[in-house]
Design a protein around this motif. Structure first.
Motif, PDB file in Angstrom:
ATOM      1  N   ALA A 197     -36.293  26.007 143.333  1.00 59.69           N
ATOM      2  CA  ALA A 197     -37.093  25.433 141.982  1.00 59.69           C
ATOM      3  C   ALA A 197     -38.323  26.441 141.683  1.00 59.69           C
ATOM      4  N   GLU A 198     -39.177  26.807 142.841  1.00 62.02           N
ATOM      5  CA  GLU A 198     -40.361  27.426 142.475  1.00 62.02           C
ATOM      6  C   GLU A 198     -40.177  28.779 141.971  1.00 62.02           C
ATOM      7  N   VAL A 199     -38.940  29.434 142.248  1.00 60.35           N
ATOM      8  CA  VAL A 199     -38.883  30.739 141.830  1.00 60.35           C
ATOM      9  C   VAL A 199     -37.872  31.240 140.803  1.00 60.35           C
ATOM     10  N   ALA A 200     -36.997  30.256 140.632  1.00 60.28           N
ATOM     11  CA  ALA A 200     -35.839  30.502 139.812  1.00 60.28           C
ATOM     12  C   ALA A 200     -36.419  31.212 138.274  1.00 60.28           C
ATOM     13  N   LYS A 201     -37.395  30.747 138.029  1.00 60.61           N
ATOM     14  CA  LYS A 201     -37.797  31.344 136.624  1.00 60.61           C
ATOM     15  C   LYS A 201     -39.196  32.203 136.891  1.00 60.61           C
ATOM     16  N   GLY A 202     -39.303  33.370 136.205  1.00 64.14           N
ATOM     17  CA  GLY A 202     -40.363  34.127 136.250  1.00 64.14           C
ATOM     18  C   GLY A 202     -40.486  34.948 137.398  1.00 64.14           C
ATOM     19  N   TYR A 203     -39.566  35.136 138.253  1.00 65.27           N
ATOM     20  CA  TYR A 203     -39.524  36.086 139.050  1.00 65.27           C
ATOM     21  C   TYR A 203     -38.434  37.038 139.421  1.00 65.27           C
ATOM     22  N   THR A 204     -38.370  38.079 140.057  1.00 66.92           N
ATOM     23  CA  THR A 204     -37.134  39.026 140.214  1.00 66.92           C
ATOM     24  C   THR A 204     -36.289  38.733 141.057  1.00 66.92           C
ATOM     25  N   SER A 205     -34.681  38.532 140.845  1.00 70.77           N
ATOM     26  CA  SER A 205     -34.103  37.848 142.015  1.00 70.77           C
ATOM     27  C   SER A 205     -33.463  39.092 142.746  1.00 70.77           C
ATOM     28  N   PHE A 206     -32.995  38.876 143.951  1.00 70.72           N
ATOM     29  CA  PHE A 206     -31.842  39.959 144.341  1.00 70.72           C
ATOM     30  C   PHE A 206     -31.138  39.207 145.578  1.00 70.72           C
ATOM     31  N   ARG A 207     -30.276  40.331 146.025  1.00 72.22           N
ATOM     32  CA  ARG A 207     -29.356  39.728 147.318  1.00 72.22           C
ATOM     33  C   ARG A 207     -29.503  40.303 148.432  1.00 72.22           C
ATOM     34  N   GLU A 208     -28.587  40.263 149.391  1.00 71.28           N
ATOM     35  CA  GLU A 208     -28.808  41.005 150.644  1.00 71.28           C
ATOM     36  C   GLU A 208     -28.351  42.472 150.255  1.00 71.28           C
ATOM     37  N   ARG A 209     -29.027  43.383 150.735  1.00 73.88           N
ATOM     38  CA  ARG A 209     -28.630  44.849 150.858  1.00 73.88           C
ATOM     39  C   ARG A 209     -29.152  45.563 149.435  1.00 73.88           C
ATOM     40  N   ASP A 210     -29.513  44.680 148.490  1.00 78.26           N
ATOM     41  CA  ASP A 210     -30.128  45.169 147.253  1.00 78.26           C
ATOM     42  C   ASP A 210     -31.377  46.197 147.753  1.00 78.26           C
ATOM     43  N   VAL A 211     -31.528  47.199 146.974  1.00 71.28           N
ATOM     44  CA  VAL A 211     -32.861  48.084 147.179  1.00 71.28           C
ATOM     45  C   VAL A 211     -33.922  47.495 146.181  1.00 71.28           C
ATOM     46  N   LEU A 212     -34.985  47.544 146.719  1.00 73.61           N
ATOM     47  CA  LEU A 212     -36.324  47.165 145.841  1.00 73.61           C
ATOM     48  C   LEU A 212     -37.137  48.177 145.621  1.00 73.61           C
ATOM     49  N   PHE A 213     -37.604  48.532 144.565  1.00 73.97           N
ATOM     50  CA  PHE A 213     -38.298  49.872 144.222  1.00 73.97           C
ATOM     51  C   PHE A 213     -39.614  49.418 143.581  1.00 73.97           C
ATOM     52  N   ALA A 214     -40.652  49.594 143.938  1.00 74.96           N
ATOM     53  CA  ALA A 214     -41.798  49.453 143.178  1.00 74.96           C
ATOM     54  C   ALA A 214     -42.106  50.095 142.095  1.00 74.96           C
ATOM     55  N   LYS A 215     -42.114  49.361 140.954  1.00 75.64           N
ATOM     56  CA  LYS A 215     -42.498  50.158 139.431  1.00 75.64           C
ATOM     57  C   LYS A 215     -43.973  50.382 139.063  1.00 75.64           C
ATOM     58  N   VAL A 216     -44.829  49.807 139.712  1.00 78.00           N
ATOM     59  CA  VAL A 216     -46.115  49.749 139.228  1.00 78.00           C
ATOM     60  C   VAL A 216     -47.014  50.670 140.158  1.00 78.00           C
ATOM     61  N   THR A 217     -47.994  51.446 139.243  1.00 77.06           N
ATOM     62  CA  THR A 217     -48.893  52.328 140.045  1.00 77.06           C
ATOM     63  C   THR A 217     -50.025  51.164 140.731  1.00 77.06           C
ATOM     64  N   PRO A 218     -50.718  51.588 141.950  1.00 82.27           N
ATOM     65  CA  PRO A 218     -50.059  52.865 142.794  1.00 82.27           C
ATOM     66  C   PRO A 218     -48.983  52.612 143.582  1.00 82.27           C
ATOM     67  N   CYS A 219     -48.443  51.456 143.609  1.00 82.05           N
ATOM     68  CA  CYS A 219     -47.418  51.099 144.648  1.00 82.05           C
ATOM     69  C   CYS A 219     -46.248  51.716 144.810  1.00 82.05           C
ATOM     70  N   MET A 220     -45.883  52.367 143.533  1.00 84.58           N
ATOM     71  CA  MET A 220     -44.592  53.446 143.551  1.00 84.58           C
ATOM     72  C   MET A 220     -44.901  54.678 144.035  1.00 84.58           C
ATOM     73  N   GLU A 221     -46.365  55.239 143.545  1.00 82.22           N
ATOM     74  CA  GLU A 221     -46.562  56.497 144.050  1.00 82.22           C
ATOM     75  C   GLU A 221     -46.839  56.591 145.578  1.00 82.22           C
ATOM     76  N   ASN A 222     -47.181  55.413 146.262  1.00 83.62           N
ATOM     77  CA  ASN A 222     -47.084  55.318 147.657  1.00 83.62           C
ATOM     78  C   ASN A 222     -46.006  55.077 148.407  1.00 83.62           C
ATOM     79  N   GLY A 223     -44.902  54.892 147.801  1.00 86.95           N
ATOM     80  CA  GLY A 223     -43.433  54.778 148.244  1.00 86.95           C
ATOM     81  C   GLY A 223     -43.205  53.433 148.765  1.00 86.95           C
ATOM     82  N   LYS A 224     -43.509  52.466 148.016  1.00 85.18           N
ATOM     83  CA  LYS A 224     -43.019  51.109 148.440  1.00 85.18           C
ATOM     84  C   LYS A 224     -41.580  50.980 147.917  1.00 85.18           C
TER      85      LYS A 224
END
Length: 641
Positions: A58-85
Motif C-alpha cells: 500500500a505504501e509504494v503501489a502508487k508513485g514509485y517504479t515497479s519491477f520484478r525479479e531479474r529486471d535490469v534497473l538503470f539510473a536515468k538521472v545525473t549524476p547517477c547515470m554517468e557514474n554507472g548506477k
C-alpha cells in the motif's frame, strides 16, 4: 561494424520491455511486504543492490517504479547515470520490487540474459551516448525513454551471451580485488590512528580539546558574480570544487574550475597545505590543498593553524568526525553547515610527536594508494577494451569456432522467438550484403561496381544518408550548421557510425562530397533567405539520386576520355545544378530551375540560361543552351549534379 554471422542487430526494445506497467496479477494485498530500492541502495561500483528496504504494498503501489525479479534497473538521472548506477533486481520480497522514479526498468525477454543487458548498459561508451541525449535543465537531467527505444544492441545467441558474461566477470573480479585491497588499507590506516590517539569521538585518552575557532582563523569561501562571466572565470587561478575533493581524497588538486586574476579578487584565496572543509554538497568533507587555490562559498578554510596541530591530523580527524558533524547539517536538498557550526566543532590536541608519527604513516599509505589508483586506471582501460571486444564478437571468436553447432541451433531458436514477437531480423553475417542491397536501390545497376570500392565508413554514410532523406523527404543542406548538426545527431546516422567514434561531422561531410563525386548521390544548390536581411544565398546540399539519374553523364565523360582523341572539337560539356524544390513550391512540380552552369574546367556559364525559367527536362535546357551558343542541340551534353 561487421558482426559475426550468428549475431544480429536488435533494438533494445525488441528484446526488452521498457518500463513495463504493474500487471494486475502482480498486485498484492495492502499489507503485503515488498522490496523497496532507493537510488542510494544501488552500489555504482559493484552494480548490485546493497541496502534494500522493505515496505508494504500500500505504501509504494502508487508513485514509485515497479519491477520484478531479474529486471535490469538503470539510473536515468545525473549524476547517477554517468557514474554507472545499474543493477539486476534479485531476492525481492514476494517477487516484487519498487524504487525511485529515477530508474528506467528493462525487462529482458527470453532472447537475452539480464546480465548481458546489464553489461551492455554499464559500458562507458553507452553512458556517454545516453548523456548526449539528456533532457531537462539544471543539475538534474535525465535520459529520456525514447533514447532507449532507439538504441540498437549487438545480440549473439544465449550460449555466447553467457560466455561473454563469464569473461567480463573474470576481469571485474580483478577490480573487486583492488577495491577490497583499498578497503583493507583504509581499515589499517584507521587502526593505526586509533592505536596512536584512541577513540576521538569519545576522547577516551582525555586529550586536551579545543574549538576550531581557537586553533585557526576560519574563513568562508566566496564566489565571483555573475557565474560564468568570462571576465571572471576560465583564467589561470585554480578554484576548488567539491568534485575535486570527492575525487582526490585527503590531498586535493583544484583542477575542475578556474578563475581569472579579476575573478580571484572576488573569491577567497587559500595557501598550499591549508585545511579546507566543504559546508554544502558534501558537508564536513575535509582535505588539504596541494597548491594555492581559491575556495567558493561552499567551503570554509582554516588559516594560521596552531603550531601544535598538523594539517594531516586535523583533516583526517575532521573526516572521522564527519558522520557526527553531518547530523548537525541543516537544509532540505543539500544539507549545509554554517560557519558558526564549524567554529564550534572541537578537536583533540594530542602530543605533536604522535601527530608526526601518524603523518609519516599516512605518507607511506599515500604512496600505496597512488599505486592502487594507477592500477585502477590501467584496469579501467583493460575492461573498456574487453567490453569493446565483447560486444563486437572479437572476445569470443575462438570459443565460437569450437561451439559452431551449439551456436547454430541457438541462433535458429532465437530468430524464431524474435519472429514470433514481430521483430524484423537481419543476420549480421549478411550485414554487408544487406547493406549493399539497400544501397543498390539508391544507385541503380550501372553503379554496382562502385559499392565494392567504398570504404566501410563511406558505405555506412551512404546508407544512413539515404534513410535520413527518405524519412525527412528533404535534401540535406550541409552548409546550414543547424540542419547538418541535426543530421549528424539523428539515430539513423549515430546508430550506423557508432563504431567509428564520436564527433565525425567533418568526416561525414567529406564522405558525402566523395559519394557525390562518384555519382552515388546528387550534389545540388538550394536557395536560403536570411530572415533578417532578406538576402538570398545559395547553399550546397545533397540528395539521393532520382530514378532517371541512375545513369550519370560522369560515366559518359569517363568513357569518352578513355577513347581515342578523335572527339568532335565542337561539342560542349557542362555540369548543371538544378533546383526542383523552388519549382515545386511555385506549383510547377516535376520541373526545375537552373542554379549554376559550369564547364569541365569549372568556368561559370550560368549566363547562358534564364535562372528564373522553369524547365521540364534536360532536353529543354539543352535546347536553350545550344540556342545561346548558336550550335546544334546535339553538340551539347549536360550532367546534372
Amino acid at each position: 561494424m561487421s558482426l559475426p554471422e550468428t549475431w544480429i542487430q536488435a533494438r533494445l526494445t525488441d528484446i526488452c520491455e521498457l518500463n513495463p506497467r504493474l500487471r494486475s496479477e502482480d498486485r498484492l494485498t495492502d499489507d503485503a511486504i515488498v522490496t523497496f530500492v532507493p537510488m542510494s541502495a544501488v552500489d555504482e561500483y559493484g552494480g548490485v543492490i546493497i541496502k534494500p528496504e522493505t515496505r508494504t504494498f500500500a505504501e509504494v503501489a502508487k508513485g514509485y517504479t515497479s519491477f520484478r525479479e531479474r529486471d535490469v534497473l538503470f539510473a536515468k538521472v545525473t549524476p547517477c547515470m554517468e557514474n554507472g548506477k545499474a543493477a539486476i533486481a534479485s531476492n525481492l520480497e514476494n517477487g516484487l520490487g519498487f524504487g525511485s522514479t529515477e530508474f528506467h526498468v528493462l525487462r529482458p525477454t527470453e532472447t537475452v540474459l539480464p546480465e548481458y543487458i546489464f553489461s551492455f548498459i554499464r559500458q562507458k561508451a553507452f553512458r556517454d551516448r545516453a548523456a548526449s541525449a539528456f533532457i531537462g535543465t539544471g543539475g538534474l537531467q535525465r535520459v529520456p525513454p525514447d533514447f532507449l527505444a532507439r538504441v540498437k544492441i549487438p545480440l549473439p545467441t544465449l550460449p555466447e551471451q553467457q560466455r561473454i558474461i563469464d569473461l567480463l566477470r573474470q576481469a571485474e573480479a580483478f577490480d573487486h580485488s583492488r577495491v577490497a585491497t583499498k578497503e583493507t588499507l583504509g581499515t589499517v590506516l584507521r587502526e593505526q590512528y586509533r592505536a596512536l590517539f584512541g577513540d576521538v569521538l569519545n576522547n577516551e585518552r582525555s586529550w586536551q580539546v579545543r574549538k576550531i575557532s581557537q586553533v585557526a582563523e576560519l574563513v568562508r569561501g566566496s564566489s565571483p558574480r555573475p557565474q560564468g562571466d568570462p571576465r571572471l572565470f576560465g583564467g589561470p587561478v585554480p578554484r576548488l570544487m567539491v568534485s575535486d575533493v570527492t575525487r582526490d581524497g585527503l590531498w586535493v588538486n583544484a583542477t575542475t574550475d578556474s578563475l581569472t586574476d579579476e575573478g580571484a579578487k572576488a573569491s577567497r584565496p587559500m595557501a598550499a597545505q591549508s585545511v579546507v572543509m566543504a559546508v554544502s554538497g558534501a558537508p564536513g568533507l575535509t582535505a588539504i590543498l596541494n597548491h594555492d587555490a581559491c575556495i567558493h562559498d561552499g567551503f570554509v578554510g582554516l588559516r594560521d593553524l596552531n603550531a601544535d596541530l598538523l594539517p594531516e591530523f586535523v583533516a583526517f580527524t575532521l573526516n572521522l568526525m564527519r558522520a557526527k558533524n553531518d547530523q548537525q547539517a541543516v537544509g532540505a536538498v543539500f544539507r549545509n553547515l554554517t560557519t558558526d557550526q564549524v567554529k564550534a566543532m572541537v578537536i583533540p590536541v594530542p602530543p605533536i610527536e604522535k601527530q608526526k608519527a601518524f603523518r609519516e604513516f599516512l605518507l607511506q599509505w599515500q604512496v600505496v594508494q597512488l599505486g592502487i589508483a594507477r592500477s585502477k586506471r590501467l584496469l579501467d582501460e583493460l575492461i573498456n577494451e574487453l567490453s569493446i571486444d565483447a560486444f563486437s564478437g572479437a572476445l569470443t571468436a575462438t570459443w565460437r569456432d569450437k561451439s559452431a553447432r551449439q551456436i547454430a541451433e541457438a541462433a535458429l531458436a532465437r530468430n524464431h522467438l524474435l519472429h514470433e514477437r514481430g521483430t524484423k531480423i537481419a543476420l549480421s553475417g549478411t550485414a554487408k550484403i544487406s547493406l549493399t542491397a539497400q544501397a543498390d536501390l539508391t544507385v541503380g545497376p550501372a553503379r554496382h561496381w562502385l559499392l565494392a570500392e567504398l570504404s566501410e565508413f563511406q558505405r555506412q554514410v551512404l546508407t544512413a544518408f539515404t534513410e535520413y532523406c527518405q524519412q525527412s523527404g528533404q535534401p540535406l543542406l550541409v552548409e546550414d550548421p543547424e540542419v547538418f548538426a541535426r543530421f549528424c545527431d539523428d539515430s539513423a546516422v549515430t546508430d550506423r557510425l557508432q563504431a567509428f567514434g564520436q564527433s565525425q561531422g567533418n568526416r561525414i561531410r567529406r564522405a558525402l562530397s566523395q559519394l557525390a563525386a562518384l555519382g552515388l548521390i546528387a550534389k545540388i544548390t538550394l536557395p536560403k533567405q536570411d530572415t533578417n536581411s532578406g538576402e538570398r544565398d545559395y547553399l550546397k546540399a545533397f540528395r539521393p539520386l532520382r530514378p532517371e539519374e541512375f545513369t550519370r553523364m560522369a560515366d559518359v565523360q569517363t568513357l569518352r576520355k578513355a577513347l581515342p582523341t578523335s572527339v568532335d572539337p565542337q561539342r560542349y560539356y557542362f555540369e548543371v545544378q538544378l533546383d526542383y524544390e523552388t519549382s515545386e513550391r511555385a506549383g510547377a512540380s516535376g520541373m526545375f530551375q537552373v542554379i549554376l552552369v559550369e564547364d569541365e574546367d569549372g568556368m561559370d556559364f550560368t549566363h547562358l540560361v534564364d535562372q528564373g525559367q522553369q524547365y521540364a527536362s534536360l532536353d529543354d535546357l539543352k535546347e536553350n543552351i545550344a540556342s545561346a551558343l548558336k550550335v546544334e542541340a546535339q553538340q551539347v551534353d549536360l550532367e546534372a549534379v
